[in-house]
Design a protein around this motif. Structure first.
Motif, mmCIF file in Angstrom:
data_model
loop_
_atom_site.group_PDB
_atom_site.id
_atom_site.type_symbol
_atom_site.label_atom_id
_atom_site.label_comp_id
_atom_site.label_asym_id
_atom_site.label_seq_id
_atom_site.Cartn_x
_atom_site.Cartn_y
_atom_site.Cartn_z
ATOM 1 N N LEU A 45 -2.335 11.591 -2.089
ATOM 2 C CA LEU A 45 -2.851 12.474 -3.144
ATOM 3 C C LEU A 45 -2.996 13.916 -2.677
ATOM 4 N N GLY A 46 -2.539 14.209 -1.462
ATOM 5 C CA GLY A 46 -2.611 15.582 -0.972
ATOM 6 C C GLY A 46 -4.037 16.032 -0.694
ATOM 7 N N GLY A 47 -4.853 15.133 -0.169
ATOM 8 C CA GLY A 47 -6.217 15.500 0.184
ATOM 9 C C GLY A 47 -6.279 16.136 1.552
ATOM 10 N N ASN A 48 -7.401 16.778 1.855
ATOM 11 C CA ASN A 48 -7.568 17.358 3.198
ATOM 12 C C ASN A 48 -8.879 16.890 3.830
ATOM 13 N N PHE A 49 -9.182 15.592 3.649
ATOM 14 C CA PHE A 49 -10.350 15.003 4.299
ATOM 15 C C PHE A 49 -10.217 15.108 5.818
ATOM 16 N N ASP A 50 -11.272 15.559 6.481
ATOM 17 C CA ASP A 50 -11.366 15.534 7.935
ATOM 18 C C ASP A 50 -12.051 14.219 8.308
ATOM 19 N N LEU A 51 -11.274 13.253 8.798
ATOM 20 C CA LEU A 51 -11.837 11.926 9.064
ATOM 21 C C LEU A 51 -12.931 11.969 10.127
ATOM 22 N N ASP A 52 -12.863 12.955 11.036
ATOM 23 C CA ASP A 52 -13.887 13.071 12.066
ATOM 24 C C ASP A 52 -15.225 13.550 11.502
ATOM 25 N N ALA A 53 -15.195 14.056 10.278
ATOM 26 C CA ALA A 53 -16.420 14.556 9.649
ATOM 27 C C ALA A 53 -17.125 13.481 8.823
ATOM 28 N N PHE A 54 -16.578 12.257 8.839
ATOM 29 C CA PHE A 54 -17.194 11.139 8.120
ATOM 30 C C PHE A 54 -17.420 9.973 9.077
ATOM 31 N N LYS A 55 -18.399 9.152 8.777
ATOM 32 C CA LYS A 55 -18.653 7.960 9.575
ATOM 33 C C LYS A 55 -18.867 6.764 8.663
ATOM 34 N N HIS A 56 -18.467 5.612 9.163
ATOM 35 C CA HIS A 56 -18.688 4.341 8.467
ATOM 36 C C HIS A 56 -20.141 3.924 8.639
ATOM 37 N N PHE A 57 -20.758 3.468 7.534
ATOM 38 C CA PHE A 57 -22.125 2.967 7.593
ATOM 39 C C PHE A 57 -22.210 1.711 6.745
ATOM 40 N N ALA A 58 -22.826 0.659 7.285
ATOM 41 C CA ALA A 58 -22.933 -0.618 6.579
ATOM 42 C C ALA A 58 -24.374 -1.092 6.593
ATOM 43 N N LEU A 59 -24.794 -1.731 5.515
ATOM 44 C CA LEU A 59 -26.131 -2.317 5.465
ATOM 45 C C LEU A 59 -26.100 -3.581 4.610
#
Length: 335
Positions: free
Chosen positions: A241-255
């Motif tokens: 989709l032509g996004g520019n998400f910086d994957l290092d700026a997000f983290k996985h969180f589970a609960l």
């Protein structure tokens, strides 16, 4: 489209597109999800080629008990299952979301060994998976009649009712029912019932409520494969989709919420940031530590699953459990 070999038939009911409609639907869903408060992304888009490969790795993790538990219970109870399925004579064994049919193959081998009269109807949205499965079964069981159906669930169930008139045994294995919200799960089981006749059977795979730590570990493994699987959704948005998400700026969180019996997964923005999507020509703003919901996985008690089946028009015949009581395949009869 209908392709036939000696004993195998492939029925393709999927919607044919050039890919642009699929991309447009993906873009629409992402735009709607990121415009909501709180934000969310649909788990249906987890499974591109990379996501599917990562999920195969997840299933092999020591923390991910689900696949092993159901495989072991089918191996333990397959003889009783085969006898219960065939008690009324010939039947169509319908496998919803069949994939590679790894677990179902245990049942197929048992039914063949017991010389039960049946044919096999695997159903999946993936045409490639159904072609590969048909090819494998042609080699493994050349005398078995296989009708593989490429379709979404609703379309496939409609075809099922119209074209398969004999008795049916429908499988919905894995913890797939847990991917639905509670009300949606009941609605889906009710839809299955609407396309069956009294006396038809339904085998439902259910991930059972258990130690919250065991559940949480299965969705938040120490090696980080589940985190990579969740983050791949952002990578797919970037690529398709032509996004520019910086994957290092997000983290996985589970609960895990043990009162509601629901496992929740999120992607958390680790800083204030803005993301642009070329497909929608829109910018989306994220606050520091803002969470994007990506998936719920519902766990059931045996009683909750029994009540869901009863409300949908089924009667519980029996429940097959693994040795540790982590997972159940529950056999229902349409009434």
């Amino acid at each position: 489209m209908l392709l036939q070999t000696t004993s195998n038939t492939l029925i393709d009911l999927s919607r044919k597109t050039d890919g642009s409609q699929d991309r447009a639907a993906f873009a629409k869903d992402v735009a709607e999800g990121l415009s909501q408060h709180p934000k969310k992304l649909s788990s249906r888009y987890f499974y591109d080629a990379t996501g599917s490969r990562l999920f195969q790795e997840i299933m092999a993790l020591p923390e991910y008990y689900l696949t092993r538990a159901e495989f072991s219970l089918i191996r333990q109870h397959r003889s009783a299952m085969a006898k219960a399925f065939a008690a009324g004579g010939f039947f169509h064994l319908v496998d919803l979301g069949a994939g590679d049919a790894m677990k179902t193959k245990l049942l197929l081998q048992e039914l063949v060994s017991q010389e039960k009269p049946f044919d096999y109807v695997p159903m999946d949205i993936s045409g490639a998976a159904m072609k590969e499965l048909s090819k494998n079964l042609q080699q493994e069981h050349p005398d078995m009649h296989v009708q593989a159906v490429v379709a979404e669930y609703v379309t496939g169930l409609q075809w099922l009712e119209q074209h398969l008139t004999e008795r049916k045994v429908v499988l919905f294995l894995g913890s797939n029912i847990g991917n639905f919200e509670r009300e949606e799960g009941l609605e889906f089981v009710s839809q299955i019932r609407q396309h069956l006749h009294p006396g038809d059977l339904f085998l439902l795979g259910v991930d059972l409520s258990k130690d919250p730590d065991t559940i949480l570990a299965a969705y938040n493994d120490a090696s980080g494969i589940t985190a990579a699987f969740n983050l791949n959704l952002l990578d797919r948005i970037n690529r398709e989709l032509g996004g520019n998400f910086d994957l290092d700026a997000f983290k996985h969180f589970a609960l895990y919420d043990p009162q509601l019996g629901v496992m929740k997964s999120f992607l958390v923005s680790q800083r204030a940031q803005e993301v642009y999507l070329e497909a929608t020509q829109t910018r989306y703003t994220f606050a520091a530590w803002e969470a994007v919901h990506t998936e719920n996985s519902h766990k059931y008690t045996l009683q909750q699953a029994k009540e869901m089946g009863s409300t949908a028009g089924f009667e519980l015949v029996t429940s097959y459990l693994d040795a540790e009581g982590h997972f159940a395949d529950m056999l229902f009869k349409a009434v």
